[in-house]
Scaffold this active site. Structure first.
Site: not given
Length: 583
Positions: A196, A315
Site C-alpha cells: 500500500e 488482501e
C-alpha cells in the site's frame, strides 16, 4: 494503512474526504482451487499435498497460488511480533492453515523497528533470521510464499516526496538485504516491493513518478542479486494498492516498461467503502455495493489479465469485520464473500484473505465463524445460492404471520428446508414460488415456541450446489431505552434489546443538520461513532462521536434495528457531561 492503535484491529489509511460520501476502496482478484466437499463446523479438509513445481508460465504460476491467506498483525506488528494481540507464529499454525486448503501465504513484514541508521540501514540479524524461519516453515508446508515490505510504507517511504534521497537509499538498502538473504529460496517464494505505497505532500503525477521509481529500483535490485532471484516472480502494487483505473494504468505502464514477463500486479479490495464499514446507511450488500465489486474486478481483468499480466488480490475482506462481528450483518457478509469469490474466479484473479486474527483463531487453531469460512471456501470453486436475509423476525405478541424471503439462486436449484437433519414439509411448513420462499405461520408458531427473546430456531435452505443458507427465526419486541447522564468518555444508553439487533444510527440537530464526525451523512459509522453491547444492555456513544457534537445542542438519535423498527433518543452535551432522554 495507518498506525496500529489496538490489538486485533487491522489498521488502514482510509482517505475519506469529508463531503465525498462515495469514497471507495476498490480492488480486484484470480481464483482456482482444490475442490472440497461439504464439511461440518469443526471439520477440516485433508492436508493438501505439496504443490507441483512452479509453472514456467507466470499466469499458470499465479493461478496455482489460489487461494491464499495473510499472516496479518504478526511480523508486521511492532516492535514485537505479539504486540498487536496475536500469538507468536509457530509451525503448527502454518501446518493448520495449510490444512484448510490454502495454497499460498502472504507474510507481511515491517522492518522499521529492526533497522540501523544510515548509510547501511542494517537489518537486525536476529530479526532477519526470525523472518526466514517463518518463510522456511511455509515453504516446507508446500505454500507459495509472498514476502513484502509492509508498514514501512507509511512509516518512512511516504516521506519520499520531501526526503527523496534518504528514503530511496533506505528502500534500496532494505531490499538489497532481503534479496541477498532469500536469493536461494525456491521459486515458490515471491517478493512484493511495498505494501500500500503512499506519498505525502505530492500531487497525482508526483506520486505516480515516485511509485514507478520504487518499483523499478526494487526490480533492478532483486534481479541483480543472483540465485533464484534472476527469475523469481515479483509483485508490483498500485498506489495504496487501490484498483482505481488511473492507478492501474500507471502500474501497467511500469510493468510494460520493465520488459519482464515474471511480474505480477497486486491490488487490494475491501468492498464498496460505505458498506465495508457500515456508514451512510449502507447496511446491505445492495445493488450499489454489488456493482462496485463487479466493476472493480472487470477493471482488473481488462487492465492486467487480458494483457497477459497476472493479478494477485493481496488482501481482501471487509473493513468493519476487522473490529469483530457486528458492524456488517452476518448474512450480508455471506452474500459479499460469495459474490467476491465468483468475481475472482471468472476474472482470473488470485485471492489472499486478509486475516488479522478476526477469522482464524491462532491459539485454538480453528475458525471463529466456521459457517462464514464454509461460504468463503465454497466460493473458490462454485456459486452458492443466498437470500435477501438470514433472519426472520417474529413479534413477541400478537398473531404470527407468514414470512417471505427472496432467494438469490445464482444458477442453483432449491432442494429442501431443514431444521438440523429434519426436513420441513413443502406446502405445510413452507411454500416456494419461483425465487420466493414463504415460511408458513403455523411452522413459525411451532419454531418460536414460547417466544423467548432472541433466536428460537435456525433453519438451513439447501440447494443443488454450494453451501446451505442459514435462516434464524428470532422473537423480538421494540427495544426499550431509558434516560441517563454520564461523561463524554463513558456514555452508554441503557437499552433492553428484546431480541432485536442494531443495524445503524442517525444523528441530527433540531434544524435538520447532521451531527457527529461523519457530517456528510446523518448515518454515523458503526463502531467508530456508536456500538451496541448486548451483554451489558447498552449502546455506547464513543468519545469521537460526542467530541464532534456541538455543545448545548440537542441531538436526535434514530436507531434502526434489523427487524425494521426504530427508536428515538435525545442527547445533549454540556462540556464533558452528556444527558440522554428517551422519547
Amino acid at each position: 494503512m495507518k498506525k496500529q492503535q489496538a490489538p486485533q484491529h487491522r489498521r488502514r489509511r482510509l482517505r475519506l474526504v469529508v463531503g465525498t460520501p462515495l469514497a471507495l476502496i476498490a480492488g480486484g482478484v484470480i481464483a482456482y482451487g482444490t475442490v472440497f466437499g461439504a464439511f461440518g463446523d469443526d471439520a477440516k479438509p485433508e492436508a493438501s499435498a505439496a504443490p507441483a513445481p512452479v509453472p514456467g508460465n507466470e499466469m499458470a504460476a499465479v493461478a496455482a497460488m489460489q487461494p491464499g491467506w495473510n499472516l496479518g498483525n504478526s511480523l508486521d506488528a511492532g516492535p514485537n511480533e505479539t504486540d498487536w494481540g496475536q500469538p507468536r507464529t509457530t509451525k503448527a499454525l502454518l501446518d493448520s492453515v495449510r490444512d484448510q486448503g490454502f495454497q499460498s501465504i502472504r507474510i507481511p513484514v515491517t522492518w522499521s523497528d529492526h533497522q540501523g541508521t544510515a548509510p547501511k540501514y542494517a537489518i537486525d540479524p536476529a530479526y532477519m533470521s526470525r523472518v526466514k524461519e517463518v518463510v522456511d516453515w511455509a515453504i516446507a508446508d508446500g505454500f507459495y510464499v509472498i514476502l513484502d515490505v509492509h508498514h514501512d510504507s507509511w512509516q518512512w517511504t511516504s516521506k519520499m516526496s520531501t526526503d527523496h534521497d534518504k528514503v530511496l537509499a533506505r528502500f534500496n538498502a532494505t531490499w538489497t538485504q532481503i534479496a541477498t538473504t532469500f536469493r536461494n529460496e525456491p521459486a515458490q517464494v515471491l517478493f512484493e516491493s511495498v505494501n500500500e505505497p503512499q506519498f505525502d505532500n505530492a500531487d497525482n503525477a508526483r506520486k505516480a513518478g515516485l511509485l514507478n521509481e520504487l518499483n523499478t529500483s526494487f526490480h533492478k535490485i532483486v534481479r541483480a542479486s543472483g540465485g533464484n532471484n534472476k527469475n523469481r516472480l515479483l509483485m508490483l502494487p498500485t498506489e495504496v494498492c487501490t484498483p482505481d483505473q488511473r492507478l492501474m494504468d500507471n502500474l501497467a505502464a511500469t510493468i510494460k516498461s520493465l520488459h519482464d514477463p515474471r511480474l505480477v500486479a497486486t491490488v487490494h479490495y475491501y468492498g464498496y467503502f460505505p458498506f465495508s464499514v457500515n456508514v451512510a446507511g449502507s447496511t446491505r450488500f445492495d445493488a450499489q455495493a454489488q456493482a462496485d465489486l463487479a466493476k472493480t474486478f472487470k477493471r482488473m481483468r481488462d487492465t492486467f489479465v487480458a494483457q497477459g499480466i497476472p493479478v494477485v488480490l493481496g488482501e481482501y475482506g471487509l473493513l468493519g469485520y476487522d473490529h469483530g462481528p457486528g458492524a456488517v450483518e452476518r448474512g450480508e457478509m455471506l452474500r459479499y464473500f460469495e459474490a467476491l469469490g465468483h468475481a475472482a474466479r471468472t476474472n482470473k484473479v488470485t485471492t489472499v484473505l486478509w486475516d488479522n486474527g478476526s477469522f482464524y483463531d491462532r491459539s485454538k487453531l480453528r475458525w471463529k465463524d466456521a459457517g462464514l469460512f464454509r461460504q468463503i471456501r465454497s466460493s473458490w470453486t462454485t456459486r452458492s445460492a443466498t437470500a435477501a436475509s438470514d433472519s426472520v423476525f417474529v413479534p413477541k405478541s400478537g398473531p404470527v404471520k407468514d414470512r417471505t424471503l427472496t432467494l438469490n439462486l445464482n444458477g442453483a436449484t432449491f432442494t429442501a428446508l431443514k431444521q438440523g437433519s429434519t426436513k420441513l414439509v413443502s406446502g405445510r411448513d413452507y411454500a416456494l414460488s419461483g425465487n420466493r420462499l414463504t415460511l408458513k405461520a403455523a411452522a413459525l408458531t411451532r419454531l418460536v415456541g414460547n417466544r423467548a427473546y432472541g433466536v428460537n430456531a435456525t433453519l438451513q435452505a439447501t440447494f443443488s450446489r454450494g453451501v446451505a443458507w442459514p435462516i434464524r427465526v428470532i422473537t423480538y419486541d421494540t427495544p426499550a431505552q431509558s434516560g441517563t447522564t454520564a461523561t463524554t468518555g463513558s456514555f452508554r444508553i441503557p437499552t433492553q434489546f428484546r431480541g432485536d439487533v442494531l443495524a445503524t444510527m442517525e444523528a441530527t440537530y433540531a434544524d435538520g443538520g447532521n451531527a457527529g464526525p461523519t457530517n456528510w451523512t446523518p448515518y454515523q459509522q458503526f463502531n467508530t461513532a456508536f456500538a451496541p453491547d448486548y451483554a451489558k444492555k447498552a449502546i455506547r456513544l464513543t468519545p469521537a462521536f460526542l467530541d464532534a457534537v456541538k455543545d448545548n445542542a440537542r441531538v436526535k438519535l434514530t436507531f434502526h434495528f434489523w427487524s425494521g423498527v426504530t427508536t428515538t433518543y435525545y442527547v445533549t452535551k454540556s462540556g464533558s457531561t452528556v444527558t440522554g432522554t428517551a422519547s
